[in-house]
Design an enzyme around this catalytic site. Structure first.
Site, PDB file in Angstrom:
ATOM      1  N   ARG A  97     -25.551  28.567  47.572  1.00 54.85           N
ATOM      2  CA  ARG A  97     -26.908  29.068  47.711  1.00 54.85           C
ATOM      3  C   ARG A  97     -27.668  29.033  46.401  1.00 54.85           C
ATOM      4  O   ARG A  97     -28.851  28.780  46.357  1.00 54.85           O
ATOM      5  CB  ARG A  97     -26.840  30.500  48.249  1.00 54.85           C
ATOM      6  N   TYR A  98     -26.979  29.350  45.322  1.00 57.12           N
ATOM      7  CA  TYR A  98     -27.612  29.401  44.000  1.00 57.12           C
ATOM      8  C   TYR A  98     -27.239  28.140  43.225  1.00 57.12           C
ATOM      9  O   TYR A  98     -26.236  27.502  43.523  1.00 57.12           O
ATOM     10  CB  TYR A  98     -27.127  30.636  43.246  1.00 57.12           C
ATOM     11  N   CYS A 117      -8.368  40.801  56.337  1.00 60.68           N
ATOM     12  CA  CYS A 117      -8.736  42.018  55.630  1.00 60.68           C
ATOM     13  C   CYS A 117      -7.723  43.093  55.957  1.00 60.68           C
ATOM     14  O   CYS A 117      -7.187  43.135  57.071  1.00 60.68           O
ATOM     15  CB  CYS A 117     -10.122  42.498  56.052  1.00 60.68           C
ATOM     16  N   CYS A 134     -14.021  46.838  57.907  1.00 61.40           N
ATOM     17  CA  CYS A 134     -15.148  47.736  57.647  1.00 61.40           C
ATOM     18  C   CYS A 134     -16.112  47.654  58.836  1.00 61.40           C
ATOM     19  O   CYS A 134     -16.497  46.560  59.244  1.00 61.40           O
ATOM     20  CB  CYS A 134     -15.901  47.319  56.393  1.00 61.40           C
ATOM     21  N   ASP A 149     -30.353  41.524  50.369  1.00 62.56           N
ATOM     22  CA  ASP A 149     -29.969  40.123  50.538  1.00 62.56           C
ATOM     23  C   ASP A 149     -30.922  39.552  51.586  1.00 62.56           C
ATOM     24  O   ASP A 149     -30.949  40.022  52.723  1.00 62.56           O
ATOM     25  CB  ASP A 149     -28.503  40.011  50.976  1.00 62.56           C
ATOM     26  N   LYS A 188     -30.045  37.334  46.919  1.00 58.21           N
ATOM     27  CA  LYS A 188     -30.234  38.749  46.607  1.00 58.21           C
ATOM     28  C   LYS A 188     -31.535  38.979  45.850  1.00 58.21           C
ATOM     29  O   LYS A 188     -31.808  38.293  44.876  1.00 58.21           O
ATOM     30  CB  LYS A 188     -29.047  39.245  45.788  1.00 58.21           C
TER      31      LYS A 188
END
Ligand SMILES: *Cc1c(COP(=O)(O)O)cnc(C)c1O
Length: 437
Positions: A122-123, A135, A139, A340, A347
């Site tokens: 992305r950057y 994981c 979450c 974001d 961000k």
């Protein structure tokens, strides 16, 4: 057994009385005894849900699976579990099935920005490398909720290899962020192999690991793991503590092992309604983190992923929290508050407004106390004119091989070497009228 709370002992006994005492601090035991059903959760915590709620919870778990380590579960206060921040982060809420019309499956367009298997680019100079889909704990506020528990998307060796090949072929990538899933759920040897491959790429200057293991499975941070990680410097780690209650003696021990291995530690917190949306709580969290050599890095506005609507706060709340940190505590204890951008813009940092006004030679500023002050701009400041030719410049940068791509975005319209004076969105009605005329 040396657990973090007395209820932890009871919970351990209920999960597996034969082995819990001896193996509580063995991370493999923890993973093998992860709680994955409402029924086991109820039994472990010694609670029961009314039948109607239970049926709805089952429906929620079918869509968004449940998984929590006995360790993390043991941090819940059974007497007040519904208000418990650990409970809210690991146990499904029936409200996860409420989808707002602006909710998105992939709000950050991470899949659209995938330029190679496992790579979101992305950057300009850094990539996200999804090396694991596992994981220790799911979450409830996961931004990649669409993928949680999705066995099919565990990256195969060929996919990891393709990701590495992409990084090798793109010399501008100087920073690689390993994420997932949780990279620290990979076996030491697999992680060691990936890190070794990255070390061998000359243009990769730093590698970062994003992990929640120190929070939900601190026993995974073993001396062996730290020793291996310590051979791959410069390596940075970002953890994900959301609440001061998560910083237990076990997680402190894990952080200390990592810091002693010379790994700079940061923390990314997600702002969550009724979990941590309180300025005082955030200040306490920041203080506990820095005492453990962890620098608060980002405070995230909750994303627009499906199933997260009950966790979202207003942006105003985030600004208010930052207002309560800046100036009030150590500068390095203040995270950058970011949204974001939906659609994949990356961000965007947000701050309270400190610049009140500007005049020709003065800036009007205010501080955290409400003091309004002026900064007198220098009368004769003359910045070096920049035509992008660093070799001829009086400022000594003199970097070998400094291959600077041209400026982009706002930096481009500010610069001397580009004549663009405005950035205009495509397809505005006004511009179309010009073409028509
Ligand atoms: C967050 C993120 C990064 C890293 O951003 P930093 O601001 O450098 O921490 C890189 N790539 C993607 C896709 C990200 O979401």
């Amino acid at each position: 057994m040396n657990t973090d709370t007395t209820t932890a002992h009871e919970i351990a006994m209920r999960i597996d009385a034969d082995t819990a005492v001896a193996r509580w601090k063995d991370w493999r035991w923890q993973v093998g005894h992860s709680v994955r059903s409402i029924e086991t959760f109820e039994r472990a915590l010694g609670i029961t849900f009314p039948p109607e709620e239970r049926a709805e919870l089952e429906r929620t778990v079918e869509r968004f699976p449940l998984c929590v380590t006995p360790y993390y579960l043991s941090l819940i206060d059974p007497e007040d579990f519904r208000n418990d921040p650990v409970f809210m982060q690991c146990f499904p809420s029936v409200r996860e099935l409420e989808v707002e019309d602006y909710d998105l499956e992939d709000p950050l367009a991470e899949d659209a920005d995938m330029t190679a298997p496992c790579i979101t680019h992305r950057y300009p100079d850094r990539v996200l490398f999804l090396v694991s889909n596992l994981c220790a704990m799911y979450c409830r506020h996961c931004t990649r909720k669409r993928k949680v528990g999705d066995i099919d998307s565990v990256p195969a060796d060929e996919e990891i290899e393709a990701g590495l090949a992409y990084i090798r072929e793109h010399p501008r990538v100087r920073d690689v962020l390993l994420s997932g899933g949780d990279p620290l759920m990979l076996p030491d040897e697999t992680l060691d192999r990936i890190l070794t491959e990255l070390d061998a790429i000359e243009h990769v200057e730093v590698v970062r690991i994003g992990t929640r293991v120190p929070v939900v499975l601190p026993y995974r941070i073993t001396a062996d793991l730290a020793r291996m990680l310590g051979t791959h410097h410069p390596l940075w780690i970002n953890t994900h503590f959301n609440h001061p209650k998560e910083i237990t003696s076990s997680s402190e021990a894990a952080l200390s092992i990592l810091a002693d291995a010379g790994i700079p530690l940061g923390n990314q917190t997600v702002l969550l309604a009724n979990v941590n949306d309180c300025p005082r709580l955030q200040r306490t969290l920041a203080h506990k983190l820095v005492r453990n050599r962890v620098r608060p890095y980002y405070l995230y506005q909750c994303d627009l992923s499906e199933g997260l609507s009950h966790f979202r706060t207003s942006v105003a709340r985030g600004i208010e929290i930052v207002e309560n940190l800046v100036g009030h505590t150590s500068g390095f204890a203040v995270p950058t508050y970011v949204v974001d951008a939906p659609g994949g813009g990356g961000k965007i940092p947000l701050m309270p407004t400190y610049v009140l006004s500007w005049a020709d030679n003065k800036v009007v500023l205010r501080n955290y106390e409400g003091v309004i002050t002026t900064y007198q701009e220098p009368k004769n400041y003359c910045p070096v004119y920049c035509d992008g030719n660093c070799a001829e410049c009086t400022l000594q940068l003199k970097e070998e091989n400094a291959e600077e791509p041209g400026p982009v975005g706002i930096a481009k319209i500010l610069s001397d070497l580009d004549e663009t004076s405005s950035l205009v969105p495509e397809n505005t009605e006004r511009m179309e009228r010009r073409i028509d005329a």
